[in-house]
Write a protein that holds these residues in place. Structure first.
Motif, PDB file in Angstrom:
ATOM      1  N   MET A   1       0.538  -1.156  -0.078  1.00 24.67           N
ATOM      2  CA  MET A   1       0.276  -0.065  -0.197  1.00 24.67           C
ATOM      3  C   MET A   1       0.875   1.224   0.000  1.00 24.67           C
ATOM      4  O   MET A   1       2.022   1.016   0.592  1.00 24.67           O
ATOM      5  N   THR A   2       0.264   2.205  -0.628  1.00 23.20           N
ATOM      6  CA  THR A   2       1.053   3.469  -0.944  1.00 23.20           C
ATOM      7  C   THR A   2       0.879   4.438   0.634  1.00 23.20           C
ATOM      8  O   THR A   2      -0.222   4.229   1.103  1.00 23.20           O
ATOM      9  N   ARG A   3       1.848   4.921   1.014  1.00 19.69           N
ATOM     10  CA  ARG A   3       1.940   5.957   2.343  1.00 19.69           C
ATOM     11  C   ARG A   3       1.016   7.049   1.687  1.00 19.69           C
ATOM     12  O   ARG A   3       1.517   7.834   0.807  1.00 19.69           O
ATOM     13  N   ILE A   4      -0.126   7.453   2.407  1.00 15.98           N
ATOM     14  CA  ILE A   4      -0.785   8.826   1.968  1.00 15.98           C
ATOM     15  C   ILE A   4      -0.119   9.812   2.847  1.00 15.98           C
ATOM     16  O   ILE A   4      -0.144  10.010   3.869  1.00 15.98           O
ATOM     17  N   GLY A   5       0.290  10.614   1.901  1.00 19.21           N
ATOM     18  CA  GLY A   5       1.215  12.004   2.649  1.00 19.21           C
ATOM     19  C   GLY A   5       0.072  12.990   3.014  1.00 19.21           C
ATOM     20  O   GLY A   5      -1.108  13.045   2.441  1.00 19.21           O
ATOM     21  N   PRO A   6       0.502  13.455   4.156  1.00 23.58           N
ATOM     22  CA  PRO A   6      -0.385  14.907   4.752  1.00 23.58           C
ATOM     23  C   PRO A   6      -0.833  15.902   3.570  1.00 23.58           C
ATOM     24  O   PRO A   6      -1.847  16.277   3.885  1.00 23.58           O
ATOM     25  N   ALA A   7       0.126  16.189   2.917  1.00 17.28           N
ATOM     26  CA  ALA A   7      -0.324  17.184   1.930  1.00 17.28           C
ATOM     27  C   ALA A   7      -1.289  16.980   0.724  1.00 17.28           C
ATOM     28  O   ALA A   7      -2.177  17.343   0.372  1.00 17.28           O
ATOM     29  N   TRP A   8      -1.062  15.547   0.338  1.00 16.44           N
ATOM     30  CA  TRP A   8      -2.200  14.941  -0.362  1.00 16.44           C
ATOM     31  C   TRP A   8      -3.327  14.967   0.171  1.00 16.44           C
ATOM     32  O   TRP A   8      -4.355  15.201  -0.278  1.00 16.44           O
ATOM     33  N   LEU A   9      -3.301  14.434   1.211  1.00 16.98           N
ATOM     34  CA  LEU A   9      -4.928  13.965   2.002  1.00 16.98           C
ATOM     35  C   LEU A   9      -5.435  15.587   2.284  1.00 16.98           C
ATOM     36  O   LEU A   9      -6.511  15.500   2.291  1.00 16.98           O
ATOM     37  N   GLU A  10      -4.600  16.431   2.664  1.00 20.44           N
ATOM     38  CA  GLU A  10      -5.280  17.887   3.036  1.00 20.44           C
ATOM     39  C   GLU A  10      -5.786  18.348   1.544  1.00 20.44           C
ATOM     40  O   GLU A  10      -6.855  18.965   1.706  1.00 20.44           O
ATOM     41  N   ALA A  11      -5.158  18.206   0.555  1.00 18.02           N
ATOM     42  CA  ALA A  11      -5.585  18.840  -0.733  1.00 18.02           C
ATOM     43  C   ALA A  11      -6.666  18.125  -1.048  1.00 18.02           C
ATOM     44  O   ALA A  11      -7.832  18.675  -1.750  1.00 18.02           O
ATOM     45  N   PHE A  12      -6.827  16.611  -1.074  1.00 16.93           N
ATOM     46  CA  PHE A  12      -8.024  15.877  -1.231  1.00 16.93           C
ATOM     47  C   PHE A  12      -9.095  16.106  -0.484  1.00 16.93           C
ATOM     48  O   PHE A  12     -10.544  16.509  -1.176  1.00 16.93           O
ATOM     49  N   ASP A  13      -8.946  16.476   0.844  1.00 15.79           N
ATOM     50  CA  ASP A  13     -10.229  16.880   1.509  1.00 15.79           C
ATOM     51  C   ASP A  13     -10.675  18.295   0.998  1.00 15.79           C
ATOM     52  O   ASP A  13     -11.783  18.519   0.990  1.00 15.79           O
ATOM     53  N   LYS A  14      -9.897  19.101   0.656  1.00 18.62           N
ATOM     54  CA  LYS A  14     -10.326  20.581   0.081  1.00 18.62           C
ATOM     55  C   LYS A  14     -11.032  20.365  -1.163  1.00 18.62           C
ATOM     56  O   LYS A  14     -11.941  21.023  -1.405  1.00 18.62           O
ATOM     57  N   GLU A  15     -10.690  19.476  -1.759  1.00 20.99           N
ATOM     58  CA  GLU A  15     -11.328  19.036  -3.088  1.00 20.99           C
ATOM     59  C   GLU A  15     -12.782  18.435  -2.820  1.00 20.99           C
ATOM     60  O   GLU A  15     -13.768  18.847  -3.475  1.00 20.99           O
ATOM     61  N   LEU A  16     -12.571  17.544  -2.216  1.00 20.85           N
ATOM     62  CA  LEU A  16     -14.010  16.827  -1.562  1.00 20.85           C
ATOM     63  C   LEU A  16     -15.000  17.940  -0.934  1.00 20.85           C
ATOM     64  O   LEU A  16     -16.061  17.822  -1.311  1.00 20.85           O
ATOM     65  N   LEU A  17     -14.451  18.869  -0.174  1.00 20.65           N
ATOM     66  CA  LEU A  17     -15.428  19.749   0.572  1.00 20.65           C
ATOM     67  C   LEU A  17     -16.017  20.722  -0.612  1.00 20.65           C
ATOM     68  O   LEU A  17     -17.044  20.909  -0.586  1.00 20.65           O
TER      69      LEU A  17
END
Length: 69
Positions: free
Chosen positions: A1-17
């Motif tokens: 499994m790929t380690r999810i980086g905090p920067a990617w997760l924050e950007a992903f959450d912003k897009e979902l929001l």
């Protein structure tokens, strides 16, 4: 499994929001499900997740103030 980086997760959450008015926690996404989309850029990942799970676009129901209709 790929380690999810905090920067990617924050950007992903912003897009979902922005697109669906939820974040990954609201959507019930665990690390396994996040990993399924982690190879995509955050915007594409959010759109793909929304498409895969038939999420309604936030702006389809309530257009943002000042947005063209």
């Amino acid at each position: 499994m790929t380690r999810i980086g905090p920067a990617w997760l924050e950007a992903f959450d912003k897009e979902l929001l922005h697109l669906f008015a939820i974040d990954h926690s609201d959507a019930g996404m665990d690390e396994y499900l996040l990993d399924c989309y982690a190879d995509l850029p955050p915007c594409e990942a959010a759109l793909a997740f929304g498409s895969d799970y038939d999420l309604e676009r936030d702006d389809a129901l309530w257009p943002r103030p000042g947005a063209p209709m």
